[in-house]
Design a protein around this motif. Structure first.
Motif, short mmCIF file in Angstrom:
data_model
loop_
_atom_site.label_atom_id
_atom_site.label_comp_id
_atom_site.label_asym_id
_atom_site.label_seq_id
_atom_site.Cartn_x
_atom_site.Cartn_y
_atom_site.Cartn_z
N ARG A 173 0.83 -1.22 0.00
CA ARG A 173 0.00 0.00 0.00
C ARG A 173 0.86 1.27 0.00
NH1 ARG A 173 -2.76 -2.99 4.11
NH2 ARG A 173 -4.64 -4.02 3.30
N MET A 174 1.79 1.35 -0.93
CA MET A 174 2.70 2.49 -0.98
C MET A 174 1.98 3.79 -1.33
SD MET A 174 5.79 1.95 0.02
CE MET A 174 6.78 3.22 -0.76
N LEU A 175 0.91 3.74 -2.10
CA LEU A 175 0.20 4.98 -2.41
C LEU A 175 -0.44 5.55 -1.15
CD1 LEU A 175 -0.52 6.98 -4.63
CD2 LEU A 175 -2.62 5.69 -5.02
N ASN A 176 -0.99 4.68 -0.30
CA ASN A 176 -1.52 5.16 0.97
C ASN A 176 -0.43 5.83 1.80
OD1 ASN A 176 -3.28 2.67 0.18
ND2 ASN A 176 -4.52 3.79 1.64
N ARG A 177 0.74 5.24 1.80
CA ARG A 177 1.86 5.80 2.56
C ARG A 177 2.32 7.13 1.96
NH1 ARG A 177 3.39 1.41 5.79
NH2 ARG A 177 2.64 -0.57 4.94
N PHE A 178 2.19 7.25 0.65
CA PHE A 178 2.54 8.49 -0.06
C PHE A 178 1.63 9.64 0.39
CE2 PHE A 178 2.98 10.81 -4.28
CZ PHE A 178 4.35 11.02 -4.18
N PHE A 179 0.37 9.31 0.75
CA PHE A 179 -0.59 10.31 1.21
C PHE A 179 -0.67 10.41 2.73
CE2 PHE A 179 -2.92 9.07 -2.88
CZ PHE A 179 -2.39 10.13 -3.60
#
Length: 514
Positions: A156-162
Motif C-alpha cells: 500500500r505504498m500509495l496510501n503511505r505516499f498520502f
C-alpha cells in the motif's frame, strides 16, 4: 572534492526549471547565488538531519520552507537564515538497524528507524534508473500496493505516499519541481516509513487493471501537459465529453453531496476523536464506502488507459479549487465567533492547499494511468480530511459578502502618496505584493507554503469569473471567482500575524469544526 561530495552534488544541483508550466511560477528576486545557497543547505540537511525530529514522527520541514521562499524570490541571506531556524530543533541522522535492498524492500515499511536505509536504497536507485521508472514501480505499481507472488502482504505504498497530511507527496513534489533528486529520494523514504493510513479508501481494483504500456504513455503525457490551455466547463456534469466517456461529477458537486448527507456529520462519526486516534481511520470506518462511491462518480472520466492530458489538467484544477474552498470558505464559515475570531486558519486543511500545487510536477513524470491513480487517491484523501476535521460549512455567499479582495496591511504608510498618483487611496494596488513581502521573512514554514500555493492558484485560475461554476450542486458556487485566493490569503495573513509590519506571530488553528 571527494567522490561522496560529487555524488551528493548530483542529487542537489542548482534548481532547474519546473517540468510543467502548470507548476508554480518563481518570482523575480532569486539569483544564481540564492540557488547555490539553496542547494548547499538542502545538501547539509540531507546529510546531517533525520526526516523525523522526535519520537512522535514530526517532520523535518526545512526543505519545504526553503524551496517555498526561494521560489518566492528570497535572496541567499534569507535562505540561510531560514535554514538556521530549523537546525536548532533537528534530530541528527542515525544508521538504521540493517540495510534495505531489493530483497527486503517491503519488510520494514512503516518503521521510522529504517528511514536512513530506505534513503540509501532510493538514492542508489535514482542514480541508476529514470525517476519515472522508480515512481511507477515503487509508488504506483500493483506490486507496490496490492503485492504479488514475491511480496508478503500488501505494501500500500500509495496510501503511505498520502500519509501524515500528505507529507511524502509534498516532499517528493518539491524535488520534482526544482529538479533535485535528493528531495525525491527523501520523499520516497518518508513514504516507506509512514503507516498505510486509509488502507481501505483506495480500492485494490485500481491497480489490478493496470496497463503494461507505460513507457509510451509517459512520453505522451509529458509532452502534452505543459502546453495545455484549459477551458473549465463544470456545467458538463453527466454529459458525454468528446470520446464518448461519461463526464464525472464536478468536485464541488461531490462536496455538496457530502454537506447534504447526514452520514458525514461530525456527530454521526463520533467526532472529535480522542488524541492519538486517526481522523482518516474514523472516516473510513464509518463512511468509507459512501466516500468511495462519491469519488468514483468524480473519477468517471479518469477510467481506462487512454485518459487525455486535457482531462487530467481539468481534474487538477478542480481539486485545487476544492481545497482552497475548504480552507478559505470553510475556515471563515466555521470561525469561532465566541472568541471573536475572524477566521480559523485550520492547520490540517492548510496542507490540502499546499500539497495541491505539486500535482502538475508529479503527473508530468507519470503515465496517464498512474496520473489518474494519483488524482483519484489524492481527491479521496482531501475529502477524507475535510470530513474528519468536522465538515465545516461552505457559506459561499456570506463569505463573499464578509471578506474583501482589497487588502490593507496593518499600519499607516510612512509617506503619503503624491496627489498625482493614479489611485492614492489604494494602499495595495496589487494585494499580493505586501503579502509576499511579509511572508518571506515570517518564521512559520507553513505560512510561506500556504501563501505560495494561493498565489499559484491566483496566477493560473485568477481570471475565472463568477458564473463558471454555476452548473455544480454547491450552493452559491455561481458566485465563486478568482478572488477566492487573495481573500483566503488576506484572512491567513491576519490570522497568523504580519510580523514585518510589527504584529506578533500567532498559531494555526487545530481545534477543528465540531
Amino acid at each position: 572534492m571527494s567522490p561522496r561530495t560529487t555524488e551528493l552534488d548530483r542529487f542537489f544541483p542548482l534548481p532547474s526549471e519546473a517540468p510543467s508550466n502548470k507548476a508554480p511560477v518563481r518570482l523575480a528576486g532569486f539569483s544564481h547565488k540564492s540557488g547555490e545557497a539553496l542547494a548547499k543547505v538542502l545538501q547539509d540537511n540531507h546529510i546531517k538531519w533525520h526526516a523525523f525530529f522526535n519520537d512522535l514522527g514530526f517532520h523535518n520541514h526545512a526543505s519545504h520552507h526553503l524551496v517555498a521562499i526561494y521560489a518566492l524570490g528570497a535572496n541567499s541571506t534569507l535562505v540561510e537564515a531560514a535554514y538556521q531556524t530549523h537546525v536548532e530543533y533537528m534530530r541528527p541522522a542515525f544508521e538504521s538497524p540493517e540495510p534495505v535492498n531489493a530483497t527486503n524492500v517491503w519488510k520494514h515499511l512503516g518503521k521510522r528507524e529504517f528511514y536512513n536505509s530506505y534513503l540509501e536504497f532510493f538514492r542508489d536507485l535514482l542514480l541508476k534508473r529514470d525517476v519515472t521508472a522508480v515512481l511507477e514501480e515503487y509508488i504506483f505499481s500493483a506490486k507496490a500496493n496490492i503485492g504479488g507472488s514475491d511480496t508478503e502482504g500488501q505494501p500500500r505504498m500509495l496510501n503511505r505516499f498520502f500519509a501524515a497530511l500528505v507529507h511524502p507527496m509534498i516532499h517528493t513534489g518539491n524535488g520534482l519541481e526544482i529538479g533535485m533528486l535528493g528531495l525525491v529520494a527523501e520523499g520516497l523514504a518518508q513514504a516507506a516509513t509512514h503507516g498505510d493510513d486509509g488502507d481501505r479508501l483506495i480500492p485494490p481494483s485500481l491497480f489490478e487493471s493496470q496497463s503494461t504500456s507505460a513507457p509510451s504513455a509517459v512520453a505522451r503525457l509529458t509532452a502534452l501537459l505543459p502546453s495545455l490551455t484549459l477551458s473549465a466547463d463544470p456545467s458538463a456534469n453527466g454529459k458525454a465529453p468528446v470520446g464518448g466517456k461519461k463526464a464525472g461529477i464536478h468536485a464541488f458537486t461531490a462536496l455538496a453531496r457530502i454537506l447534504a448527507d447526514p452520514r458525514f456529520a461530525p456527530a454521526a462519526l463520533g467526532l472529535p476523536i480522542p488524541q492519538g486516534q486517526s481522523h482518516i481511520d474514523r472516516v473510513q470506518t464509518h463512511v468509507g464506502e459512501a466516500l468511495i462511491d462519491i469519488v468514483a462518480e468524480w473519477a468517471a472520466e479518469l477510467e481506462g488507459d487512454d485518459v487525455s492530458a486535457v482531462v487530467i489538467a481539468k481534474k487538477i484544477e478542480e481539486v485545487a479549487w476544492l481545497n482552497a474552498l475548504i480552507y478559505g470558505v470553510g475556515g471563515w464559515g466555521g470561525r469561532q465567533r465566541s472568541q471573536n475570531k475572524e477566521f480559523n486558519a485550520d492547520f490540517f486543511s492548510m496542507h490540502l492547499v499546499t500539497s495541491s500545487i505539486f500535482l502538475p510536477s508529479l503527473v508530468a513524470y507519470l503515465s496517464p494511468r498512474s496520473a489518474t491513480i494519483l488524482l483519484r487517491g489524492y481527491f479521496t484523501f482531501s475529502l477524507a480530511w475535510y470530513i474528519g476535521r468536522g465538515r465545516p460549512v461552505i457559506p459561499v455567499r456570506a463569505f463573499y459578502e464578509g471578506t474583501t479582495d482589497k487588502l490593507v496591511p496593518p499600519g499607516e504608510p510612512q509617506v503619503a502618496p503624491a496627489d498625482t498618483t493614479l489611485t492614492p487611496e489604494d494602499v495595495s494596488p496589487n494585494p499580493w505584493l505586501p503579502i509576499i513581502e511579509s511572508t518571506l521573512v515570517h518564521p512559520s514554514e507553513h505560512l510561506c507554503k500556504l501563501q505560495r500555493a494561493l498565489l499559484h492558484n491566483a496566477t493560473v485560475y485568477g481570471a475565472r469569473g463568477a458564473g463558471e461554476f454555476a452548473g455544480t450542486e454547491l450552493e452559491g458556487a455561481e458566485l465563486l471567482d478568482g478572488t477566492l485566493f487573495i481573500r483566503a490569503a488576506g484572512l491567513t495573513a491576519n490570522a497568523i500575524g504580519w510580523l514585518k509590519e510589527g504584529q506578533k506571530a500567532r498559531e494555526w488553528d487545530r481545534s477543528g469544526f465540531y
